[in-house]
Design an enzyme around this catalytic site. Structure first.
Site, PDB file in Angstrom:
ATOM      1  N   ASP A 199      63.878  47.430  64.204  1.00 25.37           N
ATOM      2  CA  ASP A 199      65.046  47.279  63.654  1.00 25.37           C
ATOM      3  C   ASP A 199      65.000  46.583  65.238  1.00 25.37           C
ATOM      4  O   ASP A 199      64.022  45.707  65.209  1.00 25.37           O
ATOM      5  CB  ASP A 199      65.250  48.591  63.751  1.00 25.37           C
ATOM      6  CG  ASP A 199      66.661  48.966  63.264  1.00 25.37           C
ATOM      7  OD1 ASP A 199      67.532  47.770  63.148  1.00 25.37           O
ATOM      8  OD2 ASP A 199      66.578  49.977  62.722  1.00 25.37           O
ATOM      9  N   HIS A 278      68.643  44.284  59.081  1.00 24.59           N
ATOM     10  CA  HIS A 278      68.264  45.471  60.167  1.00 24.59           C
ATOM     11  C   HIS A 278      67.226  44.612  61.039  1.00 24.59           C
ATOM     12  O   HIS A 278      65.501  45.102  61.001  1.00 24.59           O
ATOM     13  CB  HIS A 278      67.858  46.818  59.856  1.00 24.59           C
ATOM     14  CG  HIS A 278      69.318  47.510  59.907  1.00 24.59           C
ATOM     15  ND1 HIS A 278      69.534  48.254  61.475  1.00 24.59           N
ATOM     16  CD2 HIS A 278      69.883  47.823  58.727  1.00 24.59           C
ATOM     17  CE1 HIS A 278      70.587  49.267  60.474  1.00 24.59           C
ATOM     18  NE2 HIS A 278      71.154  48.947  59.520  1.00 24.59           N
ATOM     19  N   GLU A 334      71.545  48.752  54.906  1.00 23.77           N
ATOM     20  CA  GLU A 334      72.663  48.199  55.652  1.00 23.77           C
ATOM     21  C   GLU A 334      72.483  46.495  55.467  1.00 23.77           C
ATOM     22  O   GLU A 334      73.185  45.761  56.495  1.00 23.77           O
ATOM     23  CB  GLU A 334      72.991  48.443  56.762  1.00 23.77           C
ATOM     24  CG  GLU A 334      73.952  49.686  57.078  1.00 23.77           C
ATOM     25  CD  GLU A 334      73.898  51.175  58.261  1.00 23.77           C
ATOM     26  OE1 GLU A 334      74.760  51.374  58.192  1.00 23.77           O
ATOM     27  OE2 GLU A 334      72.992  50.667  58.662  1.00 23.77           O
TER      28      GLU A 334
HETATM   29  C1  TNX Z   1      73.259  54.162  59.706  1.00 27.56           C
HETATM   30  S1  TNX Z   1      71.235  55.870  58.562  1.00 27.56           S
HETATM   31  C2  TNX Z   1      71.850  53.660  59.770  1.00 27.56           C
HETATM   32  C3  TNX Z   1      71.160  53.415  60.648  1.00 27.56           C
HETATM   33  C4  TNX Z   1      72.229  53.658  62.084  1.00 27.56           C
HETATM   34  C5  TNX Z   1      72.722  55.055  62.414  1.00 27.56           C
HETATM   35  C6  TNX Z   1      73.855  55.529  63.120  1.00 27.56           C
HETATM   36  C7  TNX Z   1      71.131  54.224  57.973  1.00 27.56           C
HETATM   37  C8  TNX Z   1      69.809  53.926  57.046  1.00 27.56           C
HETATM   38  N1  TNX Z   1      70.674  53.370  58.889  1.00 27.56           N
HETATM   39  O1  TNX Z   1      70.562  52.525  61.441  1.00 27.56           O
HETATM   40  O2  TNX Z   1      71.207  53.803  63.855  1.00 27.56           O
HETATM   41  O3  TNX Z   1      73.905  55.133  60.877  1.00 27.56           O
HETATM   42  O4  TNX Z   1      74.300  56.612  63.240  1.00 27.56           O
END
Ligand code: TNX
Length: 695
Positions: A199, A278, A334
């Site tokens: 990440d 990410h 994301e």
């Molecule tokens: C969302 S959960 C993310 C993470 C973050 C988290 C913080 C997910 C698949 N992605 O990258 O760390 O929220 O709560």
């Protein structure tokens, strides 16, 4: 009389000698079925031997484990042999129709027979026995013998996937720490360890094909992730060996050791390699694989670039050779997708493949990666975004944005692992935020997690596709090993029991007692769990409804509340129910807007003498929730002409990360209508209130 006799007889059987410790079979997770029998008990002392039937390397490990545990924790010296007049017998069956984690334990005067279906079953029978013995009260040093009442225990897991995910990218935690957590996970029958290895925070696994990944991004300038991340232009990685750099990574040798240790403890290690979003750290080493050539402007790979697939083929080949797991987690969450909108290569790909915009592009990417992974004999798991745009049948979905992704996936025939943020994210608060280190914005204490059911809302015909559940600890705010342990224990105990025990054996009060016991044991074993016995619990106002003059009265909203935080809609502010520690709990109503926020008129239905008007607001600086900058309270008898009885301004103190404050008027007045107005101050942001109280 007959009852009394039976009682006396069983007392004689169970308490052969005063001072001896007696075992109760109530471990975490609670077994499917425990039946006590009236026969004489088994006395476990140094005369007992451990006997294995069906020897293999894992059975040898199981026997050694049992021997070492009874020595270390219970001060008993048992020897491993082939026969014995009094023995603990380990038997390995192989019943293909049953879970290989299932086991039975039969305890009578002569023996304790643990019959496991496969190595895992034997291992879990041992865990049940060990935990039961370790939980007996008494003086272990001087009186190590334990009395095991005659019983039959039958047990098998409810779900095959009972997982824990730890984010190693935002902060790195080393091999010994991982093994320490494996010890505890195994003891509570958790069987999947998902490592979030890559990440923006740094790449954490040595890649022989791409050594630059760890050489250039496993270290960074600052330890505090949020400062480092927010710093924008200063957000820099450091080459290995840079003085004072912060970070670390697993060598492949480390990872072999971890995997080997986990395997012996019946835990599958699942690596996650994030893509296509990410991925700032990768793009820092390979700007050519980004649409912008700049890892600070996008963390997404350029999907129009064929070189990206060559790159992932190399990485995934190495990863799939290193990890025996059937699954590789490919992230998928994301992606910003922003750069794709203007990138000529991505646009070209969309056109050529006839895709539906950037969403179609993401989906196309996931399909291609899935083919690559399948070609290596593995299957993919991905976060629920991988569902968008259709999914191939072999993929498993990890549902994190609530449960709906998981429900949709299961109902369309995919395997699912439930890990909804609410309540399974372990980066959220587990107790009253003013008494906890800063966490993410949810409040999910042990009882809330325990109440979760992975198949609660899934159609019965799709329920078999739910493989299980997982607790996730993201570590943006979790820098130390102690802090990790504080966040995960005892909440992983609840996840263990949800994942293993049948629903009719679940009972929170009973679980809570066992969790207190296990927290004490974890502490004694050098872990740093959250101090459950001193938990503050829910906010007092949340637990006790309030009576006041406006209770049940109509509220006219001159400015609407925000549609994302409606709480109970128009009755929220006069229903007598106030909120808990966190704004997303369905009792706090949210307001946001540039022109104004709260502006409501309460109709008391008749002219009423009033002496007090107040409302509590919440501040939570992290997610941008602030106290109001201005509050105005006014009254009227006709509902049109209002007289201001209070006007106040407030300057937000950003150093108060989380709190509650009331903004009030007190005096003597008579009125039918009360108007309450509140605007956010210079800081802007959200306002949250739960009740407007008139007395
Ligand atoms: C969302 S959960 C993310 C993470 C973050 C988290 C913080 C997910 C698949 N992605 O990258 O760390 O929220 O709560």
């Amino acid at each position: 009389m007959k009852k009394l006799l039976t009682f006396l007889v069983s007392m004689i059987c169970v308490v052969p000698c005063l001072g001896q410790r007696i075992c109760a079979y109530n471990p975490i997770p609670i077994p499917q079925e425990v039946t006590l029998t009236d026969a004489e008990p088994f006395v476990l002392d140094n005369s007992v031997s451990i006997v294995c039937r069906g020897f293999n390397a894992q059975m040898r490990y199981n026997a050694d484990y049992l021997q070492a545990y009874l020595k270390d924790v219970c001060n008993l010296n048992l020897h491993i042999g082939t026969t014995g007049s009094k023995s603990i017998v380990l038997i390995r069956k192989n019943n293909k129709k049953q879970s290989n984690e299932a086991y039975t334990i039969k305890i009578d005067k002569r023996s304790v027979v643990i019959e496991g279906n496969g190595d895992a079953g034997v291992f879990y029978g041992i865990q049940t026995l060990c935990q039961s013995i370790a939980s007996t009260q008494g003086d272990v040093q001087n009186e190590p013998a334990v009395t095991l009442p005659s019983a039959r225990i039958t047990d098998a897991p409810r779900f095959k996937y009972r997982g824990f995910m730890l984010d190693f990218s935002r902060h790195f935690f080393g091999k010994e720490f991982v093994m320490k957590q494996i010890d505890a996970m195994a003891h509570y029958k958790l069987n999947r360890l998902h490592l979030h290895l890559t990440d923006a925070g740094g790449w954490r696994l040595e890649m022989k094909s791409h050594p630059e990944l760890t050489q250039k991004t496993a270290y960074r300038t600052q330890s505090n992730w949020r400062q480092w991340w927010d710093d924008g232009k200063d957000r820099q990685y450091c080459d290995i060996g840079t003085p004072n750099a912060y970070g670390g990574y697993f060598t492949q040798d480390d990872m072999h050791e971890i995997i080997d240790y986990a395997t012996k403890h019946q835990i599958t290690v699942i690596p996650e390699i994030e893509m296509p979003g990410h991925s700032e750290e990768v793009l820092y080493t390979r700007p050519d694989l980004s649409c912008t050539n700049n890892y600070r402007t996008t963390g997404d790979f350029c999907i129009g670039n064929d070189a990206v697939f060559d790159y992932f083929t190399e990485i995934l080949k190495e990863v799939s050779e290193l990890f025996p797991s059937e699954y590789i987690h490919i992230g998928g969450d994301e992606a910003g997708k922003q750069a794709w909108k203007t990138c000529p290569k991505c646009q070209e790909r969309i056109k050529k493949e006839g895709l539906d915009g950037v969403d179609g592009l993401q989906s196309w990417f996931i399909h291609r990666i899935e083919e690559i992974v399948n070609g290596m004999g593995k299957k993919i798991i991905g976060w629920d975004e991988i569902l968008e745009g259709g999914l191939t049948p072999g993929a498993t979905v990890m549902s994190w944005r609530g449960e709906s992704g998981g429900i949709k996936a299961a109902e369309s025939g995919h395997h699912v692992i439930m890990t909804p943020g609410n309540p399974l994210y372990l980066d959220m608060y587990q107790d009253a935020p003013p008494f906890c280190p800063e966490a993410q914005g949810g409040y999910y204490p042990l009882n809330v997690i325990y109440a979760y059911d992975p198949i609660g809302r899934i159609a019965p015909e799709a329920a078999h596709l739910v493989d299980g559940l997982q607790g996730n600890l993201w570590t943006e705010r979790v820098e130390t090993e102690e802090h990790v342990e504080y966040m995960i224990w005892p909440r992983l105990l609840a996840i263990s029991e949800i994942g293993w025990s049948p629903t009719d054996r679940k009972d929170y009060d009973d679980f809570h007692k066992r969790a207190l016991r296990e927290v004490a044991r974890l502490e004694a074993d050098g872990y740093h769990p959250f101090d459950l016995k001193n938990a503050v619990g829910d906010r007092r106002e949340y637990v006790i409804p309030i009576k006041h003059l406006a209770l049940g009265k109509k509220v006219n909203y001159l400015i609407p509340y925000n549609s994302s935080y409606v709480a109970a809609g128009e009755t929220t502010l006069t229903d007598g129910l106030r909120g808990n520690w966190i704004y997303g709990d369905g009792r706090w109503q949210g307001f946001i807007g540039r022109k104004g926020c709260v502006d409501v008129v309460i109709d008391l239905e008749q002219e009423t003498e009033i002496h007090e008007v107040y409302a509590y607001f919440m501040q939570m600086v992290g997610p941008g929730v602030f106290y109001p900058g201005m509050v105005e309270i006014s009254i009227s008898n006709d509902g049109e002409n209002f007289e201001t009885i209070k006007h106040l301004t407030y300057v937000t103190n950003r150093d108060e990360p989380h709190g509650f404050r009331d903004f009030s008027w007190a005096g003597n007045a008579k009125a039918r209508y009360v108007r309450y107005k509140a605007n956010s101050g210079a800081t802007g942001g959200w306002l949250f209130t739960d009740e407007i109280i008139v007395k």
